[in-house]
Design an enzyme around this catalytic site. Structure first.
Site, PDB file in Angstrom:
ATOM      1  N   TRP A   1      50.341  30.199  61.587  1.00  0.00           N
ATOM      2  CA  TRP A   1      51.018  31.359  60.995  1.00  0.00           C
ATOM      3  C   TRP A   1      50.097  32.566  60.832  1.00  0.00           C
ATOM      4  O   TRP A   1      50.562  33.653  60.496  1.00  0.00           O
ATOM      5  CB  TRP A   1      51.591  30.992  59.623  1.00  0.00           C
ATOM      6  CG  TRP A   1      52.705  29.993  59.657  1.00  0.00           C
ATOM      7  CD1 TRP A   1      53.196  29.317  60.751  1.00  0.00           C
ATOM      8  CD2 TRP A   1      53.467  29.529  58.532  1.00  0.00           C
ATOM      9  NE1 TRP A   1      54.215  28.478  60.368  1.00  0.00           N
ATOM     10  CE2 TRP A   1      54.399  28.586  59.013  1.00  0.00           C
ATOM     11  CE3 TRP A   1      53.443  29.820  57.164  1.00  0.00           C
ATOM     12  CZ2 TRP A   1      55.305  27.942  58.174  1.00  0.00           C
ATOM     13  CZ3 TRP A   1      54.341  29.174  56.333  1.00  0.00           C
ATOM     14  CH2 TRP A   1      55.263  28.244  56.832  1.00  0.00           C
ATOM     15  N   LYS A   2      48.801  32.336  61.001  1.00  0.00           N
ATOM     16  CA  LYS A   2      47.817  33.413  60.762  1.00  0.00           C
ATOM     17  C   LYS A   2      48.048  33.988  59.360  1.00  0.00           C
ATOM     18  O   LYS A   2      48.435  33.241  58.455  1.00  0.00           O
ATOM     19  CB  LYS A   2      47.896  34.468  61.872  1.00  0.00           C
ATOM     20  CG  LYS A   2      47.816  33.813  63.264  1.00  0.00           C
ATOM     21  CD  LYS A   2      47.591  34.756  64.394  1.00  0.00           C
ATOM     22  CE  LYS A   2      47.512  33.966  65.696  1.00  0.00           C
ATOM     23  NZ  LYS A   2      47.226  34.785  66.859  1.00  0.00           N
TER      24      LYS A   2
ATOM     25  N   HIS B   1      38.905  29.849  65.910  1.00  0.00           N
ATOM     26  CA  HIS B   1      39.952  30.681  66.517  1.00  0.00           C
ATOM     27  C   HIS B   1      39.315  31.993  66.983  1.00  0.00           C
ATOM     28  O   HIS B   1      38.397  32.505  66.344  1.00  0.00           O
ATOM     29  CB  HIS B   1      41.068  30.961  65.500  1.00  0.00           C
ATOM     30  CG  HIS B   1      42.273  31.577  66.143  1.00  0.00           C
ATOM     31  ND1 HIS B   1      42.329  32.910  66.446  1.00  0.00           N
ATOM     32  CD2 HIS B   1      43.433  31.033  66.584  1.00  0.00           C
ATOM     33  CE1 HIS B   1      43.487  33.168  67.049  1.00  0.00           C
ATOM     34  NE2 HIS B   1      44.169  32.044  67.142  1.00  0.00           N
TER      35      HIS B   1
ATOM     36  N   GLU C   1      40.173  34.922  66.700  1.00  0.00           N
ATOM     37  CA  GLU C   1      40.164  35.994  65.686  1.00  0.00           C
ATOM     38  C   GLU C   1      39.009  35.799  64.703  1.00  0.00           C
ATOM     39  O   GLU C   1      38.441  36.768  64.205  1.00  0.00           O
ATOM     40  CB  GLU C   1      41.530  36.033  64.975  1.00  0.00           C
ATOM     41  CG  GLU C   1      42.599  36.601  65.910  1.00  0.00           C
ATOM     42  CD  GLU C   1      43.985  36.008  65.738  1.00  0.00           C
ATOM     43  OE1 GLU C   1      44.262  35.405  64.692  1.00  0.00           O
ATOM     44  OE2 GLU C   1      44.795  36.143  66.686  1.00  0.00           O
TER      45      GLU C   1
ATOM     46  N   GLY D   1      48.979  37.125  71.453  1.00  0.00           N
ATOM     47  CA  GLY D   1      49.741  38.211  70.846  1.00  0.00           C
ATOM     48  C   GLY D   1      50.065  39.353  71.789  1.00  0.00           C
ATOM     49  O   GLY D   1      50.491  40.422  71.366  1.00  0.00           O
TER      50      GLY D   1
ATOM     51  N   GLY E   1      51.408  31.071  67.981  1.00  0.00           N
ATOM     52  CA  GLY E   1      51.252  32.098  66.946  1.00  0.00           C
ATOM     53  C   GLY E   1      52.593  32.726  66.621  1.00  0.00           C
ATOM     54  O   GLY E   1      53.393  32.198  65.858  1.00  0.00           O
ATOM     55  N   GLY E   2      52.861  33.876  67.226  1.00  0.00           N
ATOM     56  CA  GLY E   2      54.048  34.662  66.913  1.00  0.00           C
ATOM     57  C   GLY E   2      55.358  33.878  66.897  1.00  0.00           C
ATOM     58  O   GLY E   2      56.165  34.005  65.973  1.00  0.00           O
TER      59      GLY E   2
HETATM   60  P1  13P Z   1      50.470  34.082  69.993  1.00  0.00           P
HETATM   61  O1  13P Z   1      51.338  32.873  70.247  1.00  0.00           O
HETATM   62  O2  13P Z   1      51.066  35.041  69.028  1.00  0.00           O
HETATM   63  O3  13P Z   1      50.005  34.708  71.261  1.00  0.00           O
HETATM   64  O4  13P Z   1      49.152  33.519  69.242  1.00  0.00           O
HETATM   65  C1  13P Z   1      48.455  32.466  69.786  1.00  0.00           C
HETATM   66  C2  13P Z   1      47.428  32.026  68.820  1.00  0.00           C
HETATM   67  O5  13P Z   1      46.453  32.707  68.575  1.00  0.00           O
HETATM   68  C3  13P Z   1      47.643  30.740  68.122  1.00  0.00           C
HETATM   69  O6  13P Z   1      46.507  30.326  67.447  1.00  0.00           O
END
Ligand code: 13P
Length: 254
Positions: A10-11, A98, A100, A176, A237-238
């Site tokens: 979910w970030k 990750h 990020e 993303g 992610g999204g």
């Molecule tokens: P997205 O699915 O939003 O591209 O993100 C991938 C992600 O970083 C999952 O850890």
């Protein structure tokens, strides 16, 4: 057969109420709609881990994870959260490295190796992320970068420890952006990673290692990705922020 895992990262999204509503929906939909055998992992922000794991309780094939943990076991590290703390509130997995975290928090391979150790010492199963930037891919350095990420972050582990690690390949340029790696590109990297594991730990362990793909996984591309022989699930992610799209991705894993 190795374990297939679909995890929703979910970030830094969802308030507590929003998060609880999302998990309730996902859990209900999976109960009604999914007969497959993939393990589903919900990875909310730290603040929600306790409640999510309690809500899921003994639910079969759904577990909870965290997005990060400290490289220390305990002590004067203001703002940090240890693996043992996360385990004590019901987390089973933890994402380590990750992109990020690597990009915005300067987490590098040697530091991440310590986090992997801390996670395992605290009884969590690490989901160790690797992935190249667009610039690295364009200059054909991606295999070199991935090899360093895997070797420096993981290959200090004894085989028995390594058997608890999940690897996630997440090309930075696909996160993303709506731009997924093609199934062929992802499969090529996954096979490369599995071969590195084979060279270090032998074929049996390499064949047992779960390697997830992450980066713009959506309901309409998941089935094709999952059909590739070395892609063992997804780190989403999204599309994990919405129950319908996340459950449809899970259902793409037969
Ligand atoms: P997205 O699915 O939003 O591209 O993100 C991938 C992600 O970083 C999952 O850890």
């Amino acid at each position: 057969m190795r374990k297939k895992i679909i995890a929703g990262n979910w970030k830094m999204n969802k308030t507590f109420e929003e998060g609880m509503a999302l998990v309730t929906e996902i859990n209900g939909m999976l109960r009604d709609e999914y007969q497959g055998s993939a393990e589903v992992v919900i990875i909310p922000p730290f603040t929600h881990v306790n409640a999510v794991s309690r809500m899921l309780g003994d639910e079969k094939n759904i577990s909870t994870g965290a997005q990060n943990c400290s490289n220390h076991a305990s002590g004067a590290y203001t703002g940090e959260v240890s693996a043992a703390m996360l385990y004590s509130v019901g987390a089973k997995y933890v994402i380590i490295g990750h992109s990020e975290r690597r990009q915005y928090f300067m987490e590098h391979n040697a530091w991440l190796a310590q986090k992997v150790d801390a996670a395992l010492a605290g009884s969590l199963l690490p989901i160790y992320c690797c992935g190249e930037t667009l610039e690295e891919r364009d200059s054909n350095k991606h295999f070199e970068v991935l090899e360093a990420q895997i070797k420096e972050g993981l290959f200090h582990l004894a085989a028995e420890q390594f058997s608890n690690v999940v690897i996630a390949y997440e090309p930075v340029w696909a996160i993303g952006t709506g731009k997924t790696a093609s199934t062929q590109q992802a499969q090529e990297v996954h096979a490369f990673i599995r071969n590195l594991v084979k060279e270090k730990y032998g074929d049996t362990l390499a064949q047992q290692t779960t390697i997830q793909y992450g980066g713009s996984v959506k309901p309409d591309n998941a089935a094709e990705l999952f059909a590739a022989s070395d892609i063992d699930g997804a780190l989403v992610g999204g599309a994990a922020l919405q129950s319908r799209s996340f459950v449809d991705i899970v259902k793409a894993m037969r």
